[in-house]
Design a protein around this motif. Structure first.
Motif, PDB file in Angstrom:
ATOM      1  N   GLY B  49      80.061  78.544  28.207  1.00 17.35           N
ATOM      2  CA  GLY B  49      80.218  78.373  29.641  1.00 17.35           C
ATOM      3  C   GLY B  49      78.976  77.799  30.311  1.00 17.35           C
ATOM      4  O   GLY B  49      79.065  76.997  31.226  1.00 17.35           O
ATOM      5  N   GLY B  50      77.811  78.216  29.834  1.00 16.31           N
ATOM      6  CA  GLY B  50      76.558  77.756  30.422  1.00 16.31           C
ATOM      7  C   GLY B  50      76.421  76.247  30.375  1.00 16.31           C
ATOM      8  O   GLY B  50      76.064  75.613  31.372  1.00 16.31           O
ATOM      9  N   PHE B  51      76.727  75.678  29.220  1.00 16.93           N
ATOM     10  CA  PHE B  51      76.630  74.221  29.082  1.00 16.93           C
ATOM     11  C   PHE B  51      77.747  73.524  29.850  1.00 16.93           C
ATOM     12  O   PHE B  51      77.533  72.531  30.533  1.00 16.93           O
ATOM     13  CB  PHE B  51      76.718  73.811  27.613  1.00 16.93           C
ATOM     14  CG  PHE B  51      75.446  74.044  26.858  1.00 16.93           C
ATOM     15  CD1 PHE B  51      74.267  73.465  27.285  1.00 16.93           C
ATOM     16  CD2 PHE B  51      75.431  74.846  25.735  1.00 16.93           C
ATOM     17  CE1 PHE B  51      73.085  73.681  26.595  1.00 16.93           C
ATOM     18  CE2 PHE B  51      74.258  75.062  25.049  1.00 16.93           C
ATOM     19  CZ  PHE B  51      73.086  74.486  25.476  1.00 16.93           C
ATOM     20  N   ILE B  52      78.958  74.088  29.700  1.00 16.94           N
ATOM     21  CA  ILE B  52      80.124  73.425  30.277  1.00 16.94           C
ATOM     22  C   ILE B  52      80.001  73.326  31.789  1.00 16.94           C
ATOM     23  O   ILE B  52      80.421  72.347  32.389  1.00 16.94           O
ATOM     24  CB  ILE B  52      81.407  74.175  29.863  1.00 16.94           C
ATOM     25  CG1 ILE B  52      81.670  73.926  28.375  1.00 16.94           C
ATOM     26  CG2 ILE B  52      82.608  73.726  30.681  1.00 16.94           C
ATOM     27  CD1 ILE B  52      82.789  74.725  27.807  1.00 16.94           C
ATOM     28  N   SER B  53      79.383  74.353  32.416  1.00 17.18           N
ATOM     29  CA  SER B  53      79.292  74.317  33.877  1.00 17.18           C
ATOM     30  C   SER B  53      78.168  73.407  34.348  1.00 17.18           C
ATOM     31  O   SER B  53      78.017  73.161  35.525  1.00 17.18           O
ATOM     32  CB  SER B  53      79.091  75.723  34.415  1.00 17.18           C
ATOM     33  OG  SER B  53      77.817  76.178  34.059  1.00 17.18           O
ATOM     34  N   LYS B  54      77.348  72.930  33.445  1.00 17.17           N
ATOM     35  CA  LYS B  54      76.219  72.094  33.859  1.00 17.17           C
ATOM     36  C   LYS B  54      76.355  70.633  33.488  1.00 17.17           C
ATOM     37  O   LYS B  54      75.886  69.748  34.184  1.00 17.17           O
ATOM     38  CB  LYS B  54      74.929  72.631  33.215  1.00 17.17           C
ATOM     39  CG  LYS B  54      74.246  73.654  34.075  1.00 17.17           C
ATOM     40  CD  LYS B  54      72.798  73.763  33.731  1.00 17.17           C
ATOM     41  CE  LYS B  54      71.969  73.071  34.750  1.00 17.17           C
ATOM     42  NZ  LYS B  54      70.696  73.727  35.005  1.00 17.17           N
ATOM     43  N   ILE B  55      76.930  70.387  32.320  1.00 14.54           N
ATOM     44  CA  ILE B  55      76.892  69.031  31.799  1.00 14.54           C
ATOM     45  C   ILE B  55      78.280  68.577  31.383  1.00 14.54           C
ATOM     46  O   ILE B  55      79.030  69.323  30.759  1.00 14.54           O
ATOM     47  CB  ILE B  55      75.921  68.961  30.597  1.00 14.54           C
ATOM     48  CG1 ILE B  55      74.514  69.288  31.058  1.00 14.54           C
ATOM     49  CG2 ILE B  55      75.945  67.589  29.964  1.00 14.54           C
ATOM     50  CD1 ILE B  55      73.711  69.955  30.019  1.00 14.54           C
ATOM     51  N   ASN B  56      78.601  67.367  31.753  1.00 19.48           N
ATOM     52  CA  ASN B  56      79.869  66.773  31.362  1.00 19.48           C
ATOM     53  C   ASN B  56      79.762  66.293  29.923  1.00 19.48           C
ATOM     54  O   ASN B  56      79.138  65.288  29.628  1.00 19.48           O
ATOM     55  CB  ASN B  56      80.186  65.598  32.286  1.00 19.48           C
ATOM     56  CG  ASN B  56      81.536  65.024  32.002  1.00 19.48           C
ATOM     57  OD1 ASN B  56      82.317  65.633  31.264  1.00 19.48           O
ATOM     58  ND2 ASN B  56      81.829  63.877  32.576  1.00 19.48           N
ATOM     59  N   ILE B  57      80.350  67.042  29.024  1.00 19.14           N
ATOM     60  CA  ILE B  57      80.160  66.763  27.605  1.00 19.14           C
ATOM     61  C   ILE B  57      81.493  66.937  26.900  1.00 19.14           C
ATOM     62  O   ILE B  57      82.339  67.705  27.344  1.00 19.14           O
ATOM     63  CB  ILE B  57      79.104  67.741  27.030  1.00 19.14           C
ATOM     64  CG1 ILE B  57      78.880  67.506  25.552  1.00 19.14           C
ATOM     65  CG2 ILE B  57      79.478  69.189  27.267  1.00 19.14           C
ATOM     66  CD1 ILE B  57      77.842  68.418  24.959  1.00 19.14           C
TER      67      ILE B  57
END
Lengths: 225, 220
Positions: B49-57
């Motif tokens: 969740g941490g990455f998903i909420s910050k970066i479009n990947i």
């Protein structure tokens, strides 16, 4: 004419209140349209639940709108919020690299910046240790410094004009304000209207997921403090 | 762990075949590779969740990391296994050339399963329990702890419907001379590789469609 960095056209976002086929949909953002030009600072103002953070998620591209279009013109966009996006098993240095790569920078570009990032975060002694050994304040410093030092075309700031302890908070707050005042393109979300008026070129007032007003600097006095 | 399995299945349950220790050793090593990879990728998107909420990947990045990590770990285990098997058998068969091919096919199959379920599970987290159950069922149906000859003939003939059992059988043929790789095996491995690749392609398309909905789901 100024260069467009990003453009939103009739963007709407809704959530299903429950994860079932026919459950109600709650609208968060409705018919949001505006353009962001380079070098300008846009303030987004609104109460809790007005859709400010969702708007930033949509601009950052991490959440797709249910309808409407977003055109980014190939800009790199970084989101600064309380969510850090660090991998706990990796070291501080590896996390800087990971984040840089995610944001679309080349390894050579990150290598050039890495010393200034470490220097800014003041975490030199800990930078090769895995991130799970960091305190939450140290993690915040690392996340902030990475985004701050890597120059993305657009920075989105969600209620976070400074992190860490008192000393670092003051330093990051100051640095960020300098950056906002310089040529950096910024979208700034805040409850603090005084700060918004001070820093932004335009303020978008959100209410109930809709744009109530887009005010230029001359009309800032219309918003009560 | 292997020792426990060996003692339980050979002494207590009275299953005796030649090379039974090898049999379990080979089957378990490759089964563990598959099982661990799938298991660790199932929740990989949920936990990011941490990455998903910050970066479009691309969201398939997360199961890829999980599968890759387990691939490296398992390659170490597999190398040790090969060394042990070769030293104890005192010989190397020309059949070993098939080993990398079977490994690649298993990798493709693992990636296909991992991608597919890791994309689906965030939409319905309870599904994970079901996948666990199915995996357990597959484990017992794959002739890991008992010789394949113990299965009814009907199932032996239709082994190809359980890719894991089939792959394990290939490994045993190669490593402990339990038979030779036949034309039929090659045909089947090729088919499995093609189907797996098709599933991977499908998940790539699926990710394009639903990739940006995960943030909404994870925020609930």
């Amino acid at each position: 004419m100024k260069k467009k960095v990003l453009s939103l056209n009739a963007v709407s976002v809704g959530y299903k209140t429950r994860n079932r086929p026919f459950s109600k949909t709650k609208t968060i953002l409705k018919d949001i349209s505006f353009d962001i030009f380079s070098h300008e600072t846009i303030g987004v103002y609104g109460g809790n639940g007005a859709g400010k953070s969702t708007l930033l998620s949509v601009i950052a591209g991490v959440m797709a709108p249910d309808s409407g279009q977003i055109e980014t013109f190939g800009s790199t966009i970084a989101l600064l919020n309380l969510n850090l996006g660090l991998d706990n098993a990796l070291s501080g240095k590896q996390n800087i690299f990971l984040h840089g790569l995610f944001l679309g920078f080349k390894p050579s570009e990150i290598k050039k910046k890495i010393d200034s990032i470490i220097h800014f975060s003041e975490l030199k002694e800990f930078i090769d240790e895995p991130v799970y050994t960091y305190s939450s304040g140290m993690k915040a410093r690392l996340g902030f410094s990475t985004v701050y030092q890597l120059n993305t075309d657009l920075i989105l700031i969600d209620e976070m004009l400074g992190v860490g302890d008192q000393h670092f908070k003051r330093k990051s707050n100051y640095a960020l304000k300098q950056k906002i005042k310089s040529n950096q393109t910024v979208v700034l979300v805040s409850h603090n209207i005084k700060q918004l008026k001070h820093l932004s070129d335009r303020i978008i007032v959100l209410e109930g997921g809709k744009i109530k007003d887009i005010l230029s600097a001359a009309k800032f006095d219309l918003i009560p403090e | 762990m292997m020792l426990i399995y060996y003692i339980v299945f050979s002494s207590f349950l009275n299953i005796r075949t030649e090379n039974f220790a090898f049999y379990i050793l080979v089957s378990l090593t490759f089964w563990q590779w598959f099982h661990k990879s799938v298991n660790s990728s199932l929740n990989s998107i949920n936990q990011s969740g941490g990455f998903i909420s910050k970066i479009n990947i691309n969201k398939l990045f997360f199961p890829t990391v999980a599968v890759y990590t387990d691939l490296i770990k398992s390659l170490v285990a597999i190398s040790v296994l090969i060394v042990v098997v070769v030293t104890l058998n005192h010989s190397v068969s020309w059949q070993y050339v098939w080993l990398p091919i079977v490994l690649v096919v298993q990798l493709l199959f693992t990636v296909a399963i991992a991608y597919f379920f890791s994309l689906i599970i965030p939409f319905s987290p309870d599904l994970r329990v079901l996948v666990d159950l199915v995996l357990r069922g597959v484990m017992f149906a794959s002739a890991i702890f008992y010789p394949i000859e113990n299965l009814p003939e009907f199932i032996q003939e239709n082994l190809c419907y359980n890719p894991i059992a089939y792959l394990l059988d290939c490994y045993r043929k190669i490593l402990i001379f339990d038979g030779v790789i036949t034309l039929r095996d090659i045909y089947y491995l090729g088919l499995l590789a093609i189907v797996s690749t098709a599933v991977i392609m499908f998940t790539l398309l699926l990710e394009k469609k639903v990739g940006n909905f995960y943030l909404k789901i994870l925020m609930k």
